[in-house]
Design a protein around this motif. Structure first.
Motif, PDB file in Angstrom:
ATOM      1  N   SER A 111     -31.001  -5.395  31.522  1.00 15.85           N
ATOM      2  CA  SER A 111     -31.065  -6.403  32.590  1.00 15.85           C
ATOM      3  C   SER A 111     -30.034  -7.509  32.396  1.00 15.85           C
ATOM      4  O   SER A 111     -30.028  -8.477  33.153  1.00 15.85           O
ATOM      5  CB  SER A 111     -32.453  -7.058  32.657  1.00 15.85           C
ATOM      6  N   GLY A 112     -29.219  -7.414  31.351  1.00 16.15           N
ATOM      7  CA  GLY A 112     -28.205  -8.442  31.094  1.00 16.15           C
ATOM      8  C   GLY A 112     -28.839  -9.774  30.709  1.00 16.15           C
ATOM      9  O   GLY A 112     -28.306 -10.835  31.034  1.00 16.15           O
ATOM     10  N   GLN A 113     -29.981  -9.727  30.028  1.00 16.19           N
ATOM     11  CA  GLN A 113     -30.645 -10.969  29.595  1.00 16.19           C
ATOM     12  C   GLN A 113     -30.772 -10.980  28.073  1.00 16.19           C
ATOM     13  O   GLN A 113     -30.413 -10.009  27.420  1.00 16.19           O
ATOM     14  CB  GLN A 113     -32.019 -11.065  30.252  1.00 16.19           C
ATOM     15  N   ILE A 114     -31.333 -12.083  27.542  1.00 10.94           N
ATOM     16  CA  ILE A 114     -31.534 -12.080  26.091  1.00 10.94           C
ATOM     17  C   ILE A 114     -32.981 -11.686  25.780  1.00 10.94           C
ATOM     18  O   ILE A 114     -33.888 -12.005  26.544  1.00 10.94           O
ATOM     19  CB  ILE A 114     -31.175 -13.435  25.426  1.00 10.94           C
ATOM     20  N   PRO A 115     -33.193 -10.980  24.673  1.00  8.09           N
ATOM     21  CA  PRO A 115     -34.561 -10.582  24.333  1.00  8.09           C
ATOM     22  C   PRO A 115     -35.467 -11.807  24.206  1.00  8.09           C
ATOM     23  O   PRO A 115     -35.001 -12.895  23.881  1.00  8.09           O
ATOM     24  CB  PRO A 115     -34.401  -9.874  22.979  1.00  8.09           C
ATOM     25  N   VAL A 116     -36.775 -11.595  24.446  1.00  9.86           N
ATOM     26  CA  VAL A 116     -37.705 -12.734  24.384  1.00  9.86           C
ATOM     27  C   VAL A 116     -38.302 -12.896  22.984  1.00  9.86           C
ATOM     28  O   VAL A 116     -39.113 -13.785  22.744  1.00  9.86           O
ATOM     29  CB  VAL A 116     -38.850 -12.614  25.425  1.00  9.86           C
ATOM     30  N   ALA A 117     -37.877 -12.010  22.050  1.00 10.09           N
ATOM     31  CA  ALA A 117     -38.511 -11.969  20.720  1.00 10.09           C
ATOM     32  C   ALA A 117     -38.669 -13.344  20.061  1.00 10.09           C
ATOM     33  O   ALA A 117     -39.711 -13.639  19.472  1.00 10.09           O
ATOM     34  CB  ALA A 117     -37.719 -11.041  19.807  1.00 10.09           C
ATOM     35  N   GLU A 118     -37.636 -14.171  20.182  1.00  8.88           N
ATOM     36  CA  GLU A 118     -37.654 -15.476  19.493  1.00  8.88           C
ATOM     37  C   GLU A 118     -38.798 -16.368  19.963  1.00  8.88           C
ATOM     38  O   GLU A 118     -39.390 -17.112  19.193  1.00  8.88           O
ATOM     39  CB  GLU A 118     -36.338 -16.213  19.782  1.00  8.88           C
ATOM     40  N   THR A 119     -39.106 -16.280  21.259  1.00 16.37           N
ATOM     41  CA  THR A 119     -40.101 -17.199  21.830  1.00 16.37           C
ATOM     42  C   THR A 119     -41.413 -16.499  22.210  1.00 16.37           C
ATOM     43  O   THR A 119     -42.356 -17.148  22.661  1.00 16.37           O
ATOM     44  CB  THR A 119     -39.538 -17.857  23.110  1.00 16.37           C
ATOM     45  N   TYR A 120     -41.454 -15.187  22.028  1.00 12.54           N
ATOM     46  CA  TYR A 120     -42.625 -14.412  22.465  1.00 12.54           C
ATOM     47  C   TYR A 120     -43.908 -14.918  21.801  1.00 12.54           C
ATOM     48  O   TYR A 120     -43.929 -15.238  20.609  1.00 12.54           O
ATOM     49  CB  TYR A 120     -42.422 -12.931  22.116  1.00 12.54           C
ATOM     50  N   GLN A 121     -44.978 -14.944  22.605  1.00 13.39           N
ATOM     51  CA  GLN A 121     -46.279 -15.364  22.048  1.00 13.39           C
ATOM     52  C   GLN A 121     -47.325 -14.275  22.301  1.00 13.39           C
ATOM     53  O   GLN A 121     -47.451 -13.807  23.446  1.00 13.39           O
ATOM     54  CB  GLN A 121     -46.789 -16.605  22.774  1.00 13.39           C
ATOM     55  N   LYS A 122     -48.062 -13.924  21.248  1.00 16.92           N
ATOM     56  CA  LYS A 122     -49.224 -13.058  21.453  1.00 16.92           C
ATOM     57  C   LYS A 122     -50.360 -13.959  21.920  1.00 16.92           C
ATOM     58  O   LYS A 122     -50.656 -14.976  21.267  1.00 16.92           O
ATOM     59  CB  LYS A 122     -49.596 -12.365  20.143  1.00 16.92           C
ATOM     60  N   VAL A 123     -50.983 -13.604  23.049  1.00 16.33           N
ATOM     61  CA  VAL A 123     -52.017 -14.485  23.606  1.00 16.33           C
ATOM     62  C   VAL A 123     -53.302 -13.705  23.891  1.00 16.33           C
ATOM     63  O   VAL A 123     -53.291 -12.473  23.935  1.00 16.33           O
ATOM     64  CB  VAL A 123     -51.532 -15.140  24.924  1.00 16.33           C
ATOM     65  N   ASN A 124     -54.383 -14.431  24.089  1.00 17.56           N
ATOM     66  CA  ASN A 124     -55.628 -13.791  24.523  1.00 17.56           C
ATOM     67  C   ASN A 124     -55.794 -14.002  26.024  1.00 17.56           C
ATOM     68  O   ASN A 124     -54.954 -14.633  26.675  1.00 17.56           O
ATOM     69  CB  ASN A 124     -56.823 -14.324  23.731  1.00 17.56           C
ATOM     70  N   TYR A 125     -56.881 -13.503  26.558  1.00 18.30           N
ATOM     71  CA  TYR A 125     -57.072 -13.562  28.013  1.00 18.30           C
ATOM     72  C   TYR A 125     -57.076 -15.010  28.515  1.00 18.30           C
ATOM     73  O   TYR A 125     -56.464 -15.323  29.531  1.00 18.30           O
ATOM     74  CB  TYR A 125     -58.381 -12.860  28.397  1.00 18.30           C
ATOM     75  N   ARG A 126     -57.751 -15.885  27.795  1.00 19.15           N
ATOM     76  CA  ARG A 126     -57.860 -17.279  28.242  1.00 19.15           C
ATOM     77  C   ARG A 126     -56.460 -17.920  28.323  1.00 19.15           C
ATOM     78  O   ARG A 126     -56.118 -18.591  29.296  1.00 19.15           O
ATOM     79  CB  ARG A 126     -58.751 -18.057  27.253  1.00 19.15           C
ATOM     80  N   GLU A 127     -55.645 -17.623  27.341  1.00 19.10           N
ATOM     81  CA  GLU A 127     -54.287 -18.196  27.342  1.00 19.10           C
ATOM     82  C   GLU A 127     -53.418 -17.589  28.460  1.00 19.10           C
ATOM     83  O   GLU A 127     -52.601 -18.280  29.060  1.00 19.10           O
ATOM     84  CB  GLU A 127     -53.630 -17.973  25.975  1.00 19.10           C
ATOM     85  N   LEU A 128     -53.658 -16.302  28.718  1.00 21.44           N
ATOM     86  CA  LEU A 128     -52.940 -15.666  29.842  1.00 21.44           C
ATOM     87  C   LEU A 128     -53.340 -16.344  31.149  1.00 21.44           C
ATOM     88  O   LEU A 128     -52.503 -16.642  32.002  1.00 21.44           O
ATOM     89  CB  LEU A 128     -53.344 -14.193  29.960  1.00 21.44           C
ATOM     90  N   ALA A 129     -54.650 -16.593  31.282  1.00 24.81           N
ATOM     91  CA  ALA A 129     -55.180 -17.196  32.514  1.00 24.81           C
ATOM     92  C   ALA A 129     -54.559 -18.579  32.749  1.00 24.81           C
ATOM     93  O   ALA A 129     -54.359 -18.983  33.894  1.00 24.81           O
ATOM     94  CB  ALA A 129     -56.704 -17.281  32.443  1.00 24.81           C
ATOM     95  N   GLU A 130     -54.230 -19.278  31.670  1.00 23.16           N
ATOM     96  CA  GLU A 130     -53.621 -20.612  31.817  1.00 23.16           C
ATOM     97  C   GLU A 130     -52.225 -20.528  32.459  1.00 23.16           C
ATOM     98  O   GLU A 130     -51.740 -21.502  33.017  1.00 23.16           O
ATOM     99  CB  GLU A 130     -53.527 -21.308  30.451  1.00 23.16           C
ATOM    100  N   SER A 131     -51.603 -19.341  32.348  1.00 21.00           N
ATOM    101  CA  SER A 131     -50.258 -19.167  32.946  1.00 21.00           C
ATOM    102  C   SER A 131     -50.333 -18.690  34.394  1.00 21.00           C
ATOM    103  O   SER A 131     -49.294 -18.503  35.040  1.00 21.00           O
ATOM    104  CB  SER A 131     -49.458 -18.119  32.159  1.00 21.00           C
ATOM    105  N   LYS A 132     -51.554 -18.477  34.882  1.00 25.16           N
ATOM    106  CA  LYS A 132     -51.730 -17.834  36.193  1.00 25.16           C
ATOM    107  C   LYS A 132     -50.913 -18.492  37.304  1.00 25.16           C
ATOM    108  O   LYS A 132     -50.289 -17.823  38.121  1.00 25.16           O
ATOM    109  CB  LYS A 132     -53.216 -17.845  36.546  1.00 25.16           C
ATOM    110  N   LYS A 133     -50.890 -19.795  37.311  1.00 25.40           N
ATOM    111  CA  LYS A 133     -50.224 -20.538  38.397  1.00 25.40           C
ATOM    112  C   LYS A 133     -48.705 -20.287  38.437  1.00 25.40           C
ATOM    113  O   LYS A 133     -48.061 -20.510  39.452  1.00 25.40           O
ATOM    114  CB  LYS A 133     -50.463 -22.046  38.235  1.00 25.40           C
TER     115      LYS A 133
END
Ligand SMILES: NC(=O)c1ccc[n+]([C@@H]2O[C@H](COP(=O)([O-])OP(=O)(O)OC[C@H]3O[C@@H](n4cnc5c(N)ncnc54)[C@H](OP(=O)(O)O)[C@@H]3O)[C@@H](O)[C@H]2O)c1
Length: 369
Positions: A275-297
């Protein structure tokens, strides 16, 4: 001359295997169970699906309405008295409601209708093989394991979705109640894209990787492994199982195994490169459902127009599968002479190219029918 009945030929796996069989038409008579109002309508829909696999029109036009058996597994009694079934020598049963949603037909089609159809075919005296396409996930695998093919003794509670529970149930019913059925259960792992055509035949599951990496958060570790095979590999393996010797009554994974499964970190790198982008590895976060839900918006701004509640639900379901970190052993398949599959990361760029103009919401529809 074999007479091969394929179900699900208007779908992803069934389409791929039908393309293979069509190319070897001189050895095979094809009968294709298709839903529709008439054979000609069914034929048109089938040809439209097979065209997505890059098949020449001249080859597609060798199919006629006579190859079509109109039928719906939700109402098997309406097609199971068709006399053409008595001439069938091999069945490739790819049809199912393959949905992670709450489709009310999951049980009716995947369990009741499929069992009635298999029982009908068990009465065909010339039937040499009935390949039932199951799913490797139907054994409800334990996390962080190398899974070998096991008999089925799972409980509903062990399944994340109704779909895998329905698949587990029908495998058990066919195995225990139809001793005369020359049954082979093929269990593909996770089928994503096509080695040459990317996601043109189907974007099934590919959108999950794109979604997780765009968000930069998901429920798995980047070092977790995932067992993905391309649909053309799956079709080649199913074709091999159709005539392989000494496989009756066995369960066989069609999987990437230890050699060809990949980590999410490898997928991140391949996705970024394509995709011509940089990998997200440096900033990637493993999250649980509640944390995913916080990103919903943020979903609509990140993924394009979508129903954020439905996307969150999808992320939660697929997130549970992603964090299993399981690999499905492919030893049995390799012993039959099948070469190992390519890695997802070898052809992922074709999946990226073929989906670049579609939104996540458009791509995910196929998995929530
Ligand atoms: N994709 C994967 O990653 C994966 C992995 C493991 C196992 N599998 C298994 O592979 C098989 C095929 O999956 P897929 O991904 O190819 O699914 P798909 O693209 O959704 O295709 C499903 C096929 O089943 C047909 N079908 C659905 N309901 C039917 C009914 N009531 N009567 C007759 N035909 C019906 C569909 O016909 P219409 O065109 O009429 O809807 C379509 O041809 C399934 O058994 C699935 O469990 C898939």
């Amino acid at each position: 001359m074999n007479t091969i009945l394929v179900t699900g030929a208007t779908g992803f796996l069934g389409g791929a295997v039908t393309v293979n069989l069509l190319k070897k038409r001189e050895n095979n008579r094809l009968l294709l169970l298709v839903r529709g109002d008439s054979p000609s309508e069914g034929l048109t829909r089938l040809q439209g699906n097979l065209a997505k696999f890059g098949v020449d029109a001249s080859l597609l036009n060798t199919l006629t309405a006579e190859n079509i058996l109109i039928g719906d597994l939700a109402e098997p009694e309406r097609f199971t008295d068709d006399a053409r079934l008595d001439a069938v020598t091999h069945v490739m049963n790819c049809a199912a409601v393959a949905s992670f949603g709450t489709n009310p037909y999951i049980w009716k089609v995947n369990v009741e209708g499929t069992f009635q159809f298999a029982r009908r075919m068990s009465l065909v005296s010339g039937l040499k093989r009935f390949i039932h396409v199951g799913t490797a996930m139907s054994c409800a695998p334990e996390a962080n394991t190398l899974v070998t093919e096991s008999e089925l003794n799972t409980l509903r509670d062990q399944h994340i979705v109704e779909y895998t529970w329905s698949k587990a149930t029908v495998e058990k019913m066919m195995t225990e109640s139809l001793p005369n059925l020359p049954l082979v259960i093929a269990r593909p792992s996770i089928v994503v894209g096509h080695s040459d055509h990317g996601c043109t035949p189907s974007p099934s599951i590919f959108w999950v990787f794109r979604m997780a990496l765009t968000l930069g958060k998901f429920m798995c570790e980047l070092e977790d492994r995932i067992d993905v095979v391309p649909v053309d590999y799956c079709a080649d393996a199913l074709e091999l199982l159709l005539t392989a010797e000494n496989v009756d009554k066995s369960i066989i994974h069609i999987s990437a195994g230890l050699h060809s499964s990949v980590t999410f970190a490898e997928i991140d790198k391949a996705m970024a490169k394509a995709s011509g982008q940089i990998p997200v590895a440096e900033t990637y976060q493993k999250v649980n459902y509640r944390e995913l839900a916080e990103s919903k918006k943020s979903f609509s701004s990140l993924f394009g127009p979508c129903n954020e509640r439905i996307v969150l639900r999808a992320m939660n379901l697929y997130g549970h599968f992603s964090k299993l970190n399981v690999v499905f052993s492919n030893d049995k398949l390799l012993e039959l002479g099948m070469p190992p599959s390519s890695k997802f990361t070898d052809y992922l760029h074709r999946c990226v190219t073929s989906t670049k103009d579609a939104t996540i919401a458009e791509l995910m529809e196929v998995d929530f029918k």
